[in-house]
Enzyme design. Structure first.
Site, PDB file in Angstrom:
ATOM      1  N   HIS A  21     -16.161 -30.814  14.731  1.00  0.00           N
ATOM      2  CA  HIS A  21     -15.854 -32.569  14.744  1.00  0.00           C
ATOM      3  C   HIS A  21     -16.533 -33.231  13.634  1.00  0.00           C
ATOM      4  O   HIS A  21     -18.259 -33.254  14.019  1.00  0.00           O
ATOM      5  CB  HIS A  21     -15.957 -32.843  16.188  1.00  0.00           C
ATOM      6  CG  HIS A  21     -14.716 -34.013  16.086  1.00  0.00           C
ATOM      7  ND1 HIS A  21     -13.863 -34.025  15.859  1.00  0.00           N
ATOM      8  CD2 HIS A  21     -15.178 -35.496  15.971  1.00  0.00           C
ATOM      9  CE1 HIS A  21     -13.231 -35.363  15.633  1.00  0.00           C
ATOM     10  NE2 HIS A  21     -14.389 -36.026  15.337  1.00  0.00           N
ATOM     11  N   ASP A  23     -16.429 -37.069  11.556  1.00  0.00           N
ATOM     12  CA  ASP A  23     -15.939 -38.009  11.011  1.00  0.00           C
ATOM     13  C   ASP A  23     -16.700 -38.940   9.934  1.00  0.00           C
ATOM     14  O   ASP A  23     -15.408 -40.288   9.364  1.00  0.00           O
ATOM     15  CB  ASP A  23     -15.934 -38.769  12.385  1.00  0.00           C
ATOM     16  CG  ASP A  23     -14.692 -38.541  13.374  1.00  0.00           C
ATOM     17  OD1 ASP A  23     -13.928 -38.497  12.991  1.00  0.00           O
ATOM     18  OD2 ASP A  23     -14.867 -38.693  14.564  1.00  0.00           O
ATOM     19  N   GLU A 126      -7.071 -35.592  15.314  1.00  0.00           N
ATOM     20  CA  GLU A 126      -7.886 -35.788  16.263  1.00  0.00           C
ATOM     21  C   GLU A 126      -6.720 -37.037  16.819  1.00  0.00           C
ATOM     22  O   GLU A 126      -7.475 -38.521  16.901  1.00  0.00           O
ATOM     23  CB  GLU A 126      -9.339 -36.450  16.473  1.00  0.00           C
ATOM     24  CG  GLU A 126      -9.868 -36.779  17.577  1.00  0.00           C
ATOM     25  CD  GLU A 126     -11.723 -37.704  17.437  1.00  0.00           C
ATOM     26  OE1 GLU A 126     -12.224 -37.417  18.167  1.00  0.00           O
ATOM     27  OE2 GLU A 126     -11.569 -37.980  16.139  1.00  0.00           O
ATOM     28  N   HIS A 153      -6.305 -38.520  21.674  1.00  0.00           N
ATOM     29  CA  HIS A 153      -7.726 -39.674  21.728  1.00  0.00           C
ATOM     30  C   HIS A 153      -7.960 -40.596  22.626  1.00  0.00           C
ATOM     31  O   HIS A 153      -7.473 -40.015  23.842  1.00  0.00           O
ATOM     32  CB  HIS A 153      -7.791 -40.377  20.259  1.00  0.00           C
ATOM     33  CG  HIS A 153      -9.268 -41.038  19.931  1.00  0.00           C
ATOM     34  ND1 HIS A 153      -8.985 -42.580  19.992  1.00  0.00           N
ATOM     35  CD2 HIS A 153     -10.166 -39.829  19.504  1.00  0.00           C
ATOM     36  CE1 HIS A 153     -10.596 -42.283  19.585  1.00  0.00           C
ATOM     37  NE2 HIS A 153     -11.087 -40.429  19.748  1.00  0.00           N
ATOM     38  N   HIS A 194     -11.137 -35.023  24.768  1.00  0.00           N
ATOM     39  CA  HIS A 194     -10.654 -36.442  25.140  1.00  0.00           C
ATOM     40  C   HIS A 194      -9.173 -35.943  25.945  1.00  0.00           C
ATOM     41  O   HIS A 194      -9.268 -37.392  26.200  1.00  0.00           O
ATOM     42  CB  HIS A 194     -10.061 -36.967  23.600  1.00  0.00           C
ATOM     43  CG  HIS A 194     -10.775 -37.957  22.521  1.00  0.00           C
ATOM     44  ND1 HIS A 194     -11.659 -38.881  23.111  1.00  0.00           N
ATOM     45  CD2 HIS A 194     -11.809 -37.379  21.202  1.00  0.00           C
ATOM     46  CE1 HIS A 194     -12.344 -39.194  22.275  1.00  0.00           C
ATOM     47  NE2 HIS A 194     -12.890 -38.218  20.816  1.00  0.00           N
ATOM     48  N   HIS A 215     -15.321 -31.406  20.140  1.00  0.00           N
ATOM     49  CA  HIS A 215     -16.618 -31.970  20.571  1.00  0.00           C
ATOM     50  C   HIS A 215     -16.980 -32.634  21.990  1.00  0.00           C
ATOM     51  O   HIS A 215     -16.532 -33.866  22.193  1.00  0.00           O
ATOM     52  CB  HIS A 215     -16.903 -32.821  19.500  1.00  0.00           C
ATOM     53  CG  HIS A 215     -15.674 -34.222  19.421  1.00  0.00           C
ATOM     54  ND1 HIS A 215     -14.127 -33.431  19.604  1.00  0.00           N
ATOM     55  CD2 HIS A 215     -15.532 -35.489  19.527  1.00  0.00           C
ATOM     56  CE1 HIS A 215     -13.682 -35.077  19.660  1.00  0.00           C
ATOM     57  NE2 HIS A 215     -14.270 -36.289  19.265  1.00  0.00           N
ATOM     58  N   ASP A 323     -19.960 -34.851  16.201  1.00  0.00           N
ATOM     59  CA  ASP A 323     -19.737 -35.834  15.830  1.00  0.00           C
ATOM     60  C   ASP A 323     -20.160 -36.686  15.073  1.00  0.00           C
ATOM     61  O   ASP A 323     -20.244 -38.051  15.331  1.00  0.00           O
ATOM     62  CB  ASP A 323     -19.229 -36.149  17.360  1.00  0.00           C
ATOM     63  CG  ASP A 323     -17.699 -37.195  18.002  1.00  0.00           C
ATOM     64  OD1 ASP A 323     -17.250 -37.171  16.646  1.00  0.00           O
ATOM     65  OD2 ASP A 323     -17.408 -38.170  18.731  1.00  0.00           O
TER      66      ASP A 323
END
Length: 398
Positions: A21, A23, A126, A153, A194, A215, A323
Site C-alpha cells: 500500500h 498512496d 481503497e 475505508h 480498514h 496495511h 502506507d
C-alpha cells in the site's frame, strides 16, 4: 548493525519488497493535480513525498501496490470518477517511467518485472465506495488493472462496516457477501484493512480465495481498531491469506494513539481534513509537533508486531504494507521508501532466517496473488458474473 544492514540489502537484491500500500497517486492529486512535471519522481522528491524512484531503488522495492484511493467523503458517481482518475495517473507513471516501472496484473507479471529489473506496479482500490454498490463497476475496475479492493475505508459502506465507524451491518450484509464472491470470481483480492473485526470474520467465512490486509498490524501489540485481532490472524493459515504490517506510528506505537487523536483535532480546528497531505496540512502538522513532541516509532516497533504476527499466523502469512504518502508521520528509521533495509536488518538482529525474510518480502505476496488467480480460474468454470443488486439482496435480508 552495519553488517546487518549490508546483509539486508543483499537479501533485498534477491528477494525485493512487495509493498501492499502506497498512496502516491492521491498525494500527486492533492499536491499538483497530477502534474508529473511538478513532481518528477525520477528525481529526489523528499521535500514533498515519501516516494520517488531513486528511493524505491534504495529501499529494495520490487513490486508496489499503488493505492487508487479516494476519500469516503466522495460517494456515488463522484467516487467512481475520482477512482478512474487515480487509475489514470498510475498508468501515466508506468508510461512515463517505463524503464523503472512495469504495470502488472498477475503474479507472472510480477516475476517478469523482477527479472527485467523493473518495479512491478499493481493497483488496489481503497474503499468499497469506489464501486457505488455496482458489481458491474467492480468488474470494470478489475479490467482496468485493479487487483485488490479494500472493502471499506474510514466510513462504512452500505454493505460493510468499517473499523472506525459506528457498526451498522454487524459485518457484511448479503450484498457485501456477494461483493466478496464476485471478487473471488474475478481474481481480485479481498483487502480487509480498514474494516471492522466482524467484517473481517464475515469475509473470511465467505471467501473462497485468500484475503489480504494491505496495511494493518497486530491489535494485541497496539490496541487500535485498524489493527487485526489475534482470532482473525489465527484464521489466515486455513484461508491462505497474508497480513501486511504497516508502519503508521498511530497504528503500531501505543503511545502515539492519544497524541495522534490530539493532532488530528488540531487539523480539524484549522478547517483541514486530518488525512490531507497538502502543503498547508503538512505545515500545520509540523507546527503542532514542534509544540507537542510526538512519540517516535522505530523499525523495532514494527518488528515487535511482526514477531507477534508470526507467532499467531505463521511466517507464510506475513507481508509489508508501509502506507507511505498516506500518513504525515513515519518511524524515524523508516522515514520513506528507502527505509525497508532498516526493518530487515532489525529482523536479522532478531534471528529471523533469510528464508523467512524472503517469504516476508516477496514470496508470500506473489503467492497470494497467484492463489487468487487459481481460484478465479476454477470459479470461472461454473460461476457466471453476478447480476445481483443491493436493493434486491439487502431488502430481502432486512
Amino acid at each position: 548493525m552495519t553488517d546487518r544492514l549490508a546483509q539486508a540489502r543483499a537479501l533485498l537484491a534477491a528477494h525485493p519488497v512487495v509493498d501492499g500500500h502506497n498512496d502516491l497517486p492521491w498525494a500527486l492529486r492533492e499536491q499538483v493535480r497530477y502534474d508529473l512535471n511538478q513532481r518528477d519522481i525520477a528525481l529526489d522528491q523528499r521535500a514533498h513525498l515519501h516516494t520517488d524512484i531513486p528511493r524505491l531503488r534504495a529501499g529494495g522495492v520490487g513490486a508496489q501496490f499503488w493505492s487508487v484511493y479516494v476519500p469516503s467523503s466522495l460517494s456515488g458517481d463522484s467516487a467512481v470518477s475520482a477512482t478512474l482518475e487515480q487509475i489514470d495517473v498510475v498508468r501515466q507513471l508506468a508510461d512515463r517511467y517505463g524503464s523503472d516501472l512495469r504495470l502488472a496484473r498477475t503474479a507472472e507479471d510480477m516475476e517478469a518485472a523482477r527479472a527485467e529489473g523493473r518495479i512491478a506496479s499493481l493497483m488496489g482500490a481503497e474503499g468499497g465506495h469506489s464501486i457505488n454498490c455496482s458489481l458491474a463497476t467492480l468488474r470494470a475496475l478489475y479490467e482496468l488493472g485493479v487487483r485488490y479492493m479494500t472493502l471499506t475505508h474510514n466510513d462504512n459502506t452500505p454493505w460493510a462496516d468499517s473499523a472506525t465507524d459506528e457498526p451498522r451491518a454487524s459485518g457484511l450484509t448479503r450484498f457485501g457477501e456477494e461483493v466478496v464472491r464476485e471478487m473471488n470470481r474475478l481474481g481480485m483480492l479481498v483487502d480487509l484493512s480498514h474494516v471492522s473485526a466482524d467484517t473481517m470474520r464475515d469475509a473470511l467465512r465467505v471467501s473462497d480465495a485468500p484475503v489480504v490486509f494491505s496495511h494493518s498490524s497486530a491489535r494485541a501489540v497496539c490496541d487500535h481498531p485498524r489493527n487485526i485481532p489475534d482470532d482473525v490472524l489465527a484464521q489466515l493459515p486455513a484461508n491462505g491469506g497474508v497480513a501486511m504490517v504497516t508502519f503508521v506510528p498511530k497504528f503500531v506505537l501505543p503511545q502515539a494513539v492519544a497524541w495522534t487523536r490530539a493532532a488530528e483535532e488540531n487539523l480539524r480546528a484549522h478547517g483541514l481534513d486530518p488525512l490531507a497531505t497538502t502543503p498547508e496540512a503538512i505545515k500545520v502538522h509540523q507546527a503542532y509537533e514542534e509544540a507537542n513532541p510526538r512519540p517516535v516509532a522505530t523499525a523495532a516497533t514494527v518488528a515487535d508486531h511482526l514477531d507477534h504476527m508470526r507467532e499467531v499466523a505463521g511466517i507464510d502469512h506475513l507481508g509489508i504494507g508501509g502506507d507511505y504518502d498516506g500518513t504525515p508521520f513515519t518511524p524515524e528509521d523508516l522515514a520513506d521508501v528507502a527505509g525497508y533495509p532498516n526493518l530487515i536488518a532489525e529482523l536479522l538482529e532478531r534471528r529471523w532466517s533469510e528464508a523467512d525474510l524472503a517469504k516476508l518480502t516477496w514470496q508470500n505476496a506473489v503467492r497470494v496473488v497467484r492463489d487468487a488467480e487459481a481460484v478465479a480460474r476454477d470459479l470461472g468454470t461454473h460461476r457466471a458474473p453476478s447480476l445481483a443488486t443491493i436493493e434486491e439482496l439487502d431488502a430481502a435480508g432486512a
